[in-house]
Write a protein that holds these residues in place. Structure first.
Motif, mmCIF file in Angstrom:
data_model
loop_
_atom_site.group_PDB
_atom_site.id
_atom_site.type_symbol
_atom_site.label_atom_id
_atom_site.label_comp_id
_atom_site.label_asym_id
_atom_site.label_seq_id
_atom_site.Cartn_x
_atom_site.Cartn_y
_atom_site.Cartn_z
ATOM 1 N N TYR A 409 54.613 40.780 43.307
ATOM 2 C CA TYR A 409 55.053 41.234 44.771
ATOM 3 C C TYR A 409 54.173 40.864 45.743
ATOM 4 O O TYR A 409 54.387 40.352 46.763
ATOM 5 N N LEU A 410 52.722 40.946 45.527
ATOM 6 C CA LEU A 410 51.676 40.582 46.249
ATOM 7 C C LEU A 410 51.641 39.498 46.931
ATOM 8 O O LEU A 410 52.199 38.368 46.168
ATOM 9 N N ASP A 411 51.115 39.158 47.962
ATOM 10 C CA ASP A 411 50.806 37.944 48.706
ATOM 11 C C ASP A 411 49.614 37.318 47.771
ATOM 12 O O ASP A 411 48.851 37.887 47.168
ATOM 13 N N GLY A 412 49.175 36.158 48.477
ATOM 14 C CA GLY A 412 48.091 35.227 47.746
ATOM 15 C C GLY A 412 46.725 36.332 48.273
ATOM 16 O O GLY A 412 46.543 36.889 49.351
ATOM 17 N N GLN A 413 45.879 36.231 47.410
ATOM 18 C CA GLN A 413 44.609 37.074 47.599
ATOM 19 C C GLN A 413 43.407 36.036 47.231
ATOM 20 O O GLN A 413 43.301 35.217 46.534
ATOM 21 N N LEU A 414 42.262 36.392 47.977
ATOM 22 C CA LEU A 414 40.961 36.037 47.756
ATOM 23 C C LEU A 414 40.521 36.385 46.170
ATOM 24 O O LEU A 414 39.900 35.726 45.415
ATOM 25 N N THR A 415 40.655 37.832 45.844
ATOM 26 C CA THR A 415 40.387 38.145 44.578
ATOM 27 C C THR A 415 41.280 38.993 43.967
ATOM 28 O O THR A 415 42.180 39.520 44.740
ATOM 29 N N ALA A 416 41.204 39.295 42.785
ATOM 30 C CA ALA A 416 41.992 40.257 41.936
ATOM 31 C C ALA A 416 41.135 40.604 40.752
ATOM 32 O O ALA A 416 40.368 40.060 40.284
ATOM 33 N N THR A 417 41.029 42.276 40.747
ATOM 34 C CA THR A 417 39.859 42.705 39.806
ATOM 35 C C THR A 417 40.830 43.491 38.824
ATOM 36 O O THR A 417 41.797 43.992 38.881
ATOM 37 N N VAL A 418 40.408 43.364 37.433
ATOM 38 C CA VAL A 418 41.074 44.172 36.406
ATOM 39 C C VAL A 418 39.980 44.956 35.568
ATOM 40 O O VAL A 418 38.968 44.257 35.248
ATOM 41 N N PHE A 419 40.187 46.264 35.778
ATOM 42 C CA PHE A 419 39.242 47.025 34.762
ATOM 43 C C PHE A 419 40.036 47.202 33.313
ATOM 44 O O PHE A 419 41.284 47.467 33.161
ATOM 45 N N LEU A 420 39.245 46.743 32.351
ATOM 46 C CA LEU A 420 39.870 46.905 30.875
ATOM 47 C C LEU A 420 39.046 47.152 30.013
ATOM 48 O O LEU A 420 37.905 47.184 29.932
ATOM 49 N N GLU A 421 39.594 47.407 28.762
ATOM 50 C CA GLU A 421 38.695 47.908 27.599
ATOM 51 C C GLU A 421 39.533 46.647 26.341
ATOM 52 O O GLU A 421 40.601 46.085 26.682
ATOM 53 N N GLN A 422 39.047 46.493 25.450
ATOM 54 C CA GLN A 422 39.541 45.664 24.121
ATOM 55 C C GLN A 422 40.912 46.036 23.780
ATOM 56 O O GLN A 422 41.970 45.150 23.643
ATOM 57 N N ASP A 423 41.350 47.524 23.942
ATOM 58 C CA ASP A 423 42.444 47.914 23.482
ATOM 59 C C ASP A 423 43.712 47.796 24.680
ATOM 60 O O ASP A 423 44.779 48.148 24.596
ATOM 61 N N ASP A 424 43.071 47.150 25.774
ATOM 62 C CA ASP A 424 44.027 46.995 26.814
ATOM 63 C C ASP A 424 44.414 45.370 26.851
ATOM 64 O O ASP A 424 45.215 44.919 27.919
ATOM 65 N N GLN A 425 44.313 44.821 25.515
ATOM 66 C CA GLN A 425 44.651 43.417 25.595
ATOM 67 C C GLN A 425 46.109 43.110 25.934
ATOM 68 O O GLN A 425 46.303 42.012 26.717
ATOM 69 N N GLN A 426 46.970 43.677 25.659
ATOM 70 C CA GLN A 426 48.472 43.293 25.522
ATOM 71 C C GLN A 426 48.732 43.270 27.185
ATOM 72 O O GLN A 426 49.101 42.404 27.762
ATOM 73 N N GLU A 427 48.307 44.176 28.007
ATOM 74 C CA GLU A 427 48.493 44.444 29.102
ATOM 75 C C GLU A 427 47.870 43.300 29.980
ATOM 76 O O GLU A 427 48.604 42.941 30.940
ATOM 77 N N ALA A 428 46.586 43.150 29.758
ATOM 78 C CA ALA A 428 45.600 41.982 30.189
ATOM 79 C C ALA A 428 46.554 40.771 30.220
ATOM 80 O O ALA A 428 46.408 39.962 30.918
ATOM 81 N N PRO A 433 48.167 35.763 33.964
ATOM 82 C CA PRO A 433 48.926 34.485 34.241
ATOM 83 C C PRO A 433 49.568 34.767 35.929
ATOM 84 O O PRO A 433 49.388 33.803 36.632
ATOM 85 N N VAL A 434 49.891 35.930 36.145
ATOM 86 C CA VAL A 434 50.417 36.332 37.368
ATOM 87 C C VAL A 434 49.290 36.350 38.681
ATOM 88 O O VAL A 434 49.167 35.727 39.671
ATOM 89 N N LEU A 435 48.143 36.800 38.072
ATOM 90 C CA LEU A 435 46.688 36.972 38.844
ATOM 91 C C LEU A 435 46.292 35.380 39.069
ATOM 92 O O LEU A 435 45.713 34.996 40.026
ATOM 93 N N GLU A 436 46.472 34.581 38.410
ATOM 94 C CA GLU A 436 45.937 33.169 38.450
ATOM 95 C C GLU A 436 46.715 32.790 39.517
ATOM 96 O O GLU A 436 46.222 31.786 40.379
ATOM 97 N N ARG A 437 48.186 32.954 39.485
ATOM 98 C CA ARG A 437 48.915 32.529 40.672
ATOM 99 C C ARG A 437 48.659 33.035 41.959
ATOM 100 O O ARG A 437 48.803 32.554 43.127
ATOM 101 N N LYS A 438 47.990 34.319 41.939
ATOM 102 C CA LYS A 438 47.919 35.064 43.154
ATOM 103 C C LYS A 438 46.541 34.925 43.792
ATOM 104 O O LYS A 438 46.574 35.219 44.957
ATOM 105 N N ALA A 439 45.461 34.852 43.119
ATOM 106 C CA ALA A 439 44.037 34.991 43.574
ATOM 107 C C ALA A 439 43.195 33.603 43.341
ATOM 108 O O ALA A 439 43.519 33.011 42.181
ATOM 109 N N GLY A 440 42.288 33.613 43.999
ATOM 110 C CA GLY A 440 41.152 32.543 43.901
ATOM 111 C C GLY A 440 39.978 32.978 42.832
ATOM 112 O O GLY A 440 39.471 31.964 42.312
#
Length: 519
Positions: A409-428, A433-440
């Protein structure tokens, strides 16, 4: 104002810088320029262009190094004036001067390496059917560039900041429209650049700096036929006004405008469960840094609702309530920030979680933290709008799929941050791919404030973060904005530029008949 090698006081409407900490006017008065001043500066830049773009790589690198040396030589006077005009602390401005000098030295190295020329040579194949001619390629400077100083970085994104450094590195003369909030700082820096032009024996039109109203001077500058590109950092309203002016010219030109970004942080479940308190307090440190006046400020936090997000919010509230208010850059920015906070506070379905401490300066901005749910956020586009300052909105999701839904839903962004652990792999893997389209720039387990000046940095992103998602305003690749390719077919050897001569006098890496070689 500095027009070529002349120094003069503008003849129009005088103005003063304002100390945002005290509200007092600062001496001296600065005179605004006229359309005739724009004409003079642009005419000089146009006259200087061909000679400057064909300076040797060594000459241009030495010029950039000389600017850097001159900025250091100004000494404490530069920091003192910038502190008065911006309200920023000494340590921040000393770091910003270091970054400004570092950018200039980086581009001196980039110029010297010559890889930006993107040289390619394809040998003639006279016996082929049909025959292939001798073809050679290099990139050349685009033309004189208009640069607009930014309010939030009086050094690193202003007169001798990244846009100016990368344009000069490319071989483009620069005409700067100084920001009205820090004219004294701008004059000191501009004199350092002007002195470097003279010391290096370059045409005087390589650099000019003007003061004046953005609507008058800015529009005239962007509309001038000598100007071939624009660099801008500021509001979406200001950036789009320049984009429209550039598009309406008889010859449309590119505007590289860095505008608005909310820089979302996505907290994946396992990272949130294990590190909620640490992430929450670190987030507030990032949010309130420099009174939140960074284009990479984390204005949105997206996570699954529940006890772990409650723990994050509790840590963030505690941290924010302990943060003193910081002086904002200008009375106008301070007023706009308070309007944005009031708008969020009055939005249906949005809850105020915490405010920072009260300040005792004229433009002291108190941090603000709000919360809402995903359904409310998705139903109200105004909640996504950037509030320039230390304000952020936590979005509570009811199921994991809403994290990706919000990212889409979000507009284009300069950055997008993800906090994750190894067991968040599926969600990450689903989110990336969505964040690659949305952020630099995509960060993991860090905070978006702080932009490293290096070869791999991208400080850009899809609209409205910038007006051109193919570019960056920070890092070595920023030079590409001000270049264009030229192909040479069957030129005699005596007419070839040095970068394309067979004996490779510049010792460049080149693509020769499809193979990268240093020959």
């Amino acid at each position: 104002m500095l027009i070529g090698q002349s120094t003069e006081h503008g003849s129009e409407k005088p103005f003063h810088a304002i100390n945002p900490a005290t509200g007092e006017q600062l001496a001296p008065a600065f005179g605004s320029g006229t359309v005739l001043d724009v004409e003079r500066a642009c005419a000089l830049a146009d006259q200087a262009f061909d000679a400057y773009r064909e300076t040797t790589l060594a000459q241009r690198a030495a010029f950039l190094e000389k600017i850097a040396d001159n900025l250091i030589d100004i000494g404490p006077a530069l920091i003192e004036r910038a502190m008065q005009e911006s309200g920023l602390p000494q340590v921040r401005l000393e770091g910003e001067r270091g970054r400004t000098v570092g950018q200039l030295r980086l581009f001196a190295k980039v110029v010297g390496d010559g890889a930006w020329l993107a040289t390619a040579l394809d040998s003639a194949l006279p016996k082929r059917t049909p025959p292939r001619p001798d073809m050679r390629l290099r990139k050349i400077a685009l033309g004189p560039v208009a640069v607009f100083g930014a309010s939030n970085f009086p050094l690193a994104f202003s007169v001798a900041g990244g846009d100016t450094a990368s344009a000069l590195a490319a071989g483009c003369p620069v005409v700067v429209k100084a920001h009205g909030a820090h004219p004294g700082t701008s004059e000191l820096v501009a004199k350092a650049v002007q002195a470097a032009v003279a010391a290096c024996g370059l045409p005087e039109g390589v650099f000019s700096m003007l003061h004046g109203d953005g609507r008058t001077i800015g529009q005239a500058l962007v509309s001038h036929p000598a100007i071939k590109a624009v660099g801008f950092t500021g509001s979406r309203q200001g950036g789009m006004a320049l984009v429209r002016a550039a598009a309406q010219r008889a010859e449309p030109i590119p505007v590289y405008a860095e505008m608005s970004s909310s820089n979302p942080m996505f907290l994946l479940p396992n990272a949130l469960a294990r590190h909620a308190a640490r992430i929450g307090s670190g987030f507030i440190d990032s949010l309130t840094l420099g009174a939140g006046q960074f284009c990479t400020n984390p204005g949105l936090v997206v996570a699954m609702g529940g006890p772990d997000l409650d723990a994050f919010c509790a840590a963030a509230v505690t941290a924010l309530e302990g943060k003193p208010a910081s002086t904002m850059l200008t009375p106008g920015i301070y007023a706009a920030y308070n309007d944005g906070v009031s708008r969020l506070a009055g939005a249906p379905g949005v809850t105020l979680l915490a405010r920072g401490q009260q300040g005792n300066t004229a433009c002291a901005g108190k941090g603000a933290l709000f919360a809402t749910d995903a359904a409310t956020f998705l139903a109200n586009p105004a909640l996504e709008e950037e509030v320039f300052g230390a304000s952020s909105l936590v979005i509570k999701c009811s199921e994991i799929g809403q994290l990706r839904q919000i990212a889409e839903y979000l507009d284009g962004q300069l950055t997008a941050t993800v906090f994750l652990e190894q067991d968040d792999q599926q969600e990450a893997r689903g989110l990336l791919p969505v964040l690659e389209r949305k952020a630099g720039r995509i960060l993991v387990n860090g905070y978006p404030t702080g932009v490293e000046v290096c070869h791999a940095m991208v400080h850009g992103g899809p609209f409205p973060a910038t007006s051109d998602s193919r570019s960056t305003s920070v890092g070595a690749s920023a030079i590409d904005r001000f270049l264009r390719p030229v192909s040479y077919q069957d030129l005699p050897s005596w007419l070839l530029p040095e970068a394309l001569q067979d004996d490779n006098p510049l010792q460049l890496w080149r693509v020769r008949d499809g193979v990268p070689v240093r020959a």
